[in-house]
Design a protein around this motif. Structure first.
Motif, PDB file in Angstrom:
ATOM      1  N   VAL A  16       0.832  -1.199   0.000  1.00  0.00           N
ATOM      2  CA  VAL A  16       0.000   0.000   0.000  1.00  0.00           C
ATOM      3  C   VAL A  16       0.874   1.259   0.000  1.00  0.00           C
ATOM      4  CG1 VAL A  16      -1.636   1.348   1.401  1.00  0.00           C
ATOM      5  CG2 VAL A  16      -2.022  -1.090   1.009  1.00  0.00           C
ATOM      6  N   VAL A  17       1.935   1.250   0.777  1.00  0.00           N
ATOM      7  CA  VAL A  17       2.851   2.395   0.805  1.00  0.00           C
ATOM      8  C   VAL A  17       3.470   2.608  -0.570  1.00  0.00           C
ATOM      9  CG1 VAL A  17       5.071   3.209   1.722  1.00  0.00           C
ATOM     10  CG2 VAL A  17       3.340   2.304   3.277  1.00  0.00           C
ATOM     11  N   ASN A  18       3.938   1.541  -1.194  1.00  0.00           N
ATOM     12  CA  ASN A  18       4.567   1.634  -2.507  1.00  0.00           C
ATOM     13  C   ASN A  18       3.575   2.117  -3.569  1.00  0.00           C
ATOM     14  OD1 ASN A  18       6.583   1.404  -4.424  1.00  0.00           O
ATOM     15  ND2 ASN A  18       6.288  -0.783  -4.716  1.00  0.00           N
ATOM     16  N   ALA A  19       2.377   1.557  -3.570  1.00  0.00           N
ATOM     17  CA  ALA A  19       1.355   1.962  -4.539  1.00  0.00           C
ATOM     18  C   ALA A  19       0.922   3.411  -4.300  1.00  0.00           C
ATOM     19  CB  ALA A  19       0.152   1.021  -4.464  1.00  0.00           C
ATOM     20  N   SER A  20       0.833   3.822  -3.054  1.00  0.00           N
ATOM     21  CA  SER A  20       0.474   5.211  -2.737  1.00  0.00           C
ATOM     22  C   SER A  20       1.553   6.178  -3.220  1.00  0.00           C
ATOM     23  CB  SER A  20       0.269   5.386  -1.230  1.00  0.00           C
ATOM     24  OG  SER A  20      -0.829   4.625  -0.802  1.00  0.00           O
ATOM     25  N   LYS A  21       2.799   5.781  -3.059  1.00  0.00           N
ATOM     26  CA  LYS A  21       3.900   6.608  -3.552  1.00  0.00           C
ATOM     27  C   LYS A  21       3.842   6.728  -5.069  1.00  0.00           C
ATOM     28  CE  LYS A  21       7.273   5.810   0.095  1.00  0.00           C
ATOM     29  NZ  LYS A  21       8.582   5.209   0.440  1.00  0.00           N
ATOM     30  N   LYS A  22       3.567   5.633  -5.746  1.00  0.00           N
ATOM     31  CA  LYS A  22       3.475   5.654  -7.209  1.00  0.00           C
ATOM     32  C   LYS A  22       2.299   6.530  -7.642  1.00  0.00           C
ATOM     33  CE  LYS A  22       5.730   3.338  -9.486  1.00  0.00           C
ATOM     34  NZ  LYS A  22       7.010   3.446 -10.159  1.00  0.00           N
ATOM     35  N   ALA A  23       1.170   6.435  -6.951  1.00  0.00           N
ATOM     36  CA  ALA A  23       0.013   7.270  -7.269  1.00  0.00           C
ATOM     37  C   ALA A  23       0.353   8.744  -7.041  1.00  0.00           C
ATOM     38  CB  ALA A  23      -1.190   6.860  -6.418  1.00  0.00           C
ATOM     39  N   GLY A  24       1.047   9.033  -5.963  1.00  0.00           N
ATOM     40  CA  GLY A  24       1.473  10.405  -5.682  1.00  0.00           C
ATOM     41  C   GLY A  24       2.418  10.934  -6.746  1.00  0.00           C
ATOM     42  N   TRP A  25       3.322  10.081  -7.196  1.00  0.00           N
ATOM     43  CA  TRP A  25       4.253  10.471  -8.260  1.00  0.00           C
ATOM     44  C   TRP A  25       3.476  10.837  -9.527  1.00  0.00           C
ATOM     45  CZ3 TRP A  25       5.038   7.988 -12.976  1.00  0.00           C
ATOM     46  CH2 TRP A  25       6.093   8.502 -13.748  1.00  0.00           C
ATOM     47  N   ILE A  26       2.490  10.017  -9.885  1.00  0.00           N
ATOM     48  CA  ILE A  26       1.673  10.299 -11.073  1.00  0.00           C
ATOM     49  C   ILE A  26       0.967  11.639 -10.912  1.00  0.00           C
ATOM     50  CG2 ILE A  26      -0.423   9.601 -12.328  1.00  0.00           C
ATOM     51  CD1 ILE A  26       0.455   6.667 -11.763  1.00  0.00           C
ATOM     52  N   LEU A  27       0.368  11.868  -9.762  1.00  0.00           N
ATOM     53  CA  LEU A  27      -0.390  13.094  -9.542  1.00  0.00           C
ATOM     54  C   LEU A  27       0.512  14.332  -9.525  1.00  0.00           C
ATOM     55  CD1 LEU A  27      -2.863  11.694  -6.890  1.00  0.00           C
ATOM     56  CD2 LEU A  27      -3.406  12.311  -9.257  1.00  0.00           C
ATOM     57  N   ARG A  28       1.754  14.182  -9.075  1.00  0.00           N
ATOM     58  CA  ARG A  28       2.692  15.304  -9.085  1.00  0.00           C
ATOM     59  C   ARG A  28       3.296  15.537 -10.467  1.00  0.00           C
ATOM     60  NH1 ARG A  28       4.267  12.592  -4.674  1.00  0.00           N
ATOM     61  NH2 ARG A  28       6.169  11.821  -5.677  1.00  0.00           N
ATOM     62  N   THR A  29       3.498  14.468 -11.221  1.00  0.00           N
ATOM     63  CA  THR A  29       4.207  14.547 -12.495  1.00  0.00           C
ATOM     64  C   THR A  29       3.316  14.984 -13.653  1.00  0.00           C
ATOM     65  OG1 THR A  29       5.692  12.816 -11.727  1.00  0.00           O
ATOM     66  CG2 THR A  29       5.669  13.241 -14.087  1.00  0.00           C
ATOM     67  N   PHE A  30       2.088  14.516 -13.663  1.00  0.00           N
ATOM     68  CA  PHE A  30       1.173  14.814 -14.757  1.00  0.00           C
ATOM     69  C   PHE A  30       0.156  15.851 -14.307  1.00  0.00           C
ATOM     70  CE2 PHE A  30       2.905  10.645 -15.518  1.00  0.00           C
ATOM     71  CZ  PHE A  30       3.171  10.652 -16.877  1.00  0.00           C
ATOM     72  N   SER A  31       0.093  16.954 -15.031  1.00  0.00           N
ATOM     73  CA  SER A  31      -0.837  18.018 -14.646  1.00  0.00           C
ATOM     74  C   SER A  31      -2.270  17.697 -15.074  1.00  0.00           C
ATOM     75  CB  SER A  31      -0.401  19.353 -15.252  1.00  0.00           C
ATOM     76  OG  SER A  31      -0.362  19.261 -16.664  1.00  0.00           O
ATOM     77  N   THR A  32      -2.424  16.863 -16.079  1.00  0.00           N
ATOM     78  CA  THR A  32      -3.759  16.521 -16.546  1.00  0.00           C
ATOM     79  C   THR A  32      -4.484  15.636 -15.533  1.00  0.00           C
ATOM     80  OG1 THR A  32      -5.069  15.574 -18.344  1.00  0.00           O
ATOM     81  CG2 THR A  32      -3.002  14.465 -17.822  1.00  0.00           C
ATOM     82  N   ARG A  33      -5.780  15.813 -15.465  1.00  0.00           N
ATOM     83  CA  ARG A  33      -6.623  14.930 -14.666  1.00  0.00           C
ATOM     84  C   ARG A  33      -7.674  14.294 -15.571  1.00  0.00           C
ATOM     85  NH1 ARG A  33      -2.850  15.396 -12.061  1.00  0.00           N
ATOM     86  NH2 ARG A  33      -2.631  16.046  -9.917  1.00  0.00           N
ATOM     87  N   ASP A  34      -7.373  14.338 -16.875  1.00  0.00           N
ATOM     88  CA  ASP A  34      -8.243  13.749 -17.880  1.00  0.00           C
ATOM     89  C   ASP A  34      -8.501  12.286 -17.567  1.00  0.00           C
ATOM     90  OD1 ASP A  34      -9.422  13.619 -20.697  1.00  0.00           O
ATOM     91  OD2 ASP A  34      -7.802  12.122 -20.814  1.00  0.00           O
ATOM     92  N   ARG A  35      -9.740  11.903 -17.673  1.00  0.00           N
ATOM     93  CA  ARG A  35     -10.201  10.554 -17.330  1.00  0.00           C
ATOM     94  C   ARG A  35      -9.390   9.458 -18.035  1.00  0.00           C
ATOM     95  NH1 ARG A  35     -16.079   9.810 -17.021  1.00  0.00           N
ATOM     96  NH2 ARG A  35     -16.345   7.709 -16.288  1.00  0.00           N
ATOM     97  N   ASP A  36      -9.261   9.528 -19.365  1.00  0.00           N
ATOM     98  CA  ASP A  36      -8.585   8.474 -20.120  1.00  0.00           C
ATOM     99  C   ASP A  36      -7.106   8.371 -19.749  1.00  0.00           C
ATOM    100  OD1 ASP A  36     -10.959   7.827 -21.405  1.00  0.00           O
ATOM    101  OD2 ASP A  36     -10.540   9.153 -23.107  1.00  0.00           O
ATOM    102  N   THR A  37      -6.435   9.513 -19.661  1.00  0.00           N
ATOM    103  CA  THR A  37      -5.013   9.524 -19.308  1.00  0.00           C
ATOM    104  C   THR A  37      -4.793   8.967 -17.910  1.00  0.00           C
ATOM    105  OG1 THR A  37      -4.710  11.468 -20.700  1.00  0.00           O
ATOM    106  CG2 THR A  37      -2.970  10.990 -19.095  1.00  0.00           C
ATOM    107  N   MET A  38      -5.602   9.450 -16.971  1.00  0.00           N
ATOM    108  CA  MET A  38      -5.447   9.004 -15.581  1.00  0.00           C
ATOM    109  C   MET A  38      -5.724   7.508 -15.432  1.00  0.00           C
ATOM    110  SD  MET A  38      -4.385  11.569 -13.900  1.00  0.00           S
ATOM    111  CE  MET A  38      -4.727  11.327 -12.186  1.00  0.00           C
ATOM    112  N   MET A  39      -6.699   7.002 -16.168  1.00  0.00           N
ATOM    113  CA  MET A  39      -7.020   5.579 -16.075  1.00  0.00           C
ATOM    114  C   MET A  39      -5.883   4.728 -16.632  1.00  0.00           C
ATOM    115  SD  MET A  39      -9.668   5.410 -14.343  1.00  0.00           S
ATOM    116  CE  MET A  39      -9.724   3.646 -14.432  1.00  0.00           C
ATOM    117  N   ILE A  40      -5.280   5.150 -17.736  1.00  0.00           N
ATOM    118  CA  ILE A  40      -4.143   4.406 -18.292  1.00  0.00           C
ATOM    119  C   ILE A  40      -2.985   4.400 -17.295  1.00  0.00           C
ATOM    120  CG2 ILE A  40      -2.336   4.468 -20.068  1.00  0.00           C
ATOM    121  CD1 ILE A  40      -4.568   5.479 -22.013  1.00  0.00           C
ATOM    122  N   LEU A  41      -2.681   5.562 -16.733  1.00  0.00           N
ATOM    123  CA  LEU A  41      -1.586   5.647 -15.755  1.00  0.00           C
ATOM    124  C   LEU A  41      -1.888   4.809 -14.512  1.00  0.00           C
ATOM    125  CD1 LEU A  41      -0.856   9.461 -16.105  1.00  0.00           C
ATOM    126  CD2 LEU A  41       0.667   7.577 -16.793  1.00  0.00           C
TER     127      LEU A  41
END
Length: 115
Positions: A16-41
């Protein structure tokens, strides 16, 4: 002699810690919150971590299930267009199953696929 503890609590916590860190990295790295992009990531980088070998370590305690589910709950809340929905409504809108349901389906049929 070394005692073996067949409790997966430590593994689940680290996962859970590792997955949360990866999710945080995605949210910090990608400015888009577009549904399709976010789902792929999410599916590529986060969910894959949460499901790797899950038939082996699948949690059965409510607290551990909630801890694993919290990663998906948190990530989906940041996707544009579904932020205001409840978790279950978000899953429906995004075409996802809960992680617990996916683990159950994987256990029953290892070839399971969903959106």
């Amino acid at each position: 002699l070394r005692r073996f503890n067949l409790n997966w609590k430590t593994h689940i916590h680290a996962l859970v810690v590792n997955a949360s860190k990866k999710a945080g990295w995605i949210l910090r790295t990608f400015s888009t919150r577009d549904r399709d992009t976010m789902m792929i990531l999410y599916k590529s980088f986060v969910r894959s971590l949460l499901e790797y070998c899950c038939p082996l370590w699948s949690p059965h305690l409510v607290g551990e299930i909630a801890k694993v589910e919290s990663v998906q709950r948190s990530f989906t809340a940041r996707i544009k267009g579904v932020e205001e929905l409840s978790y279950w409504e978000r899953l429906l809108s995004l075409g996802l199953y809960s992680l617990q349901r996916r683990r159950e389906k994987i256990h029953d049929n290892p070839n399971v696929k969903d959106g």
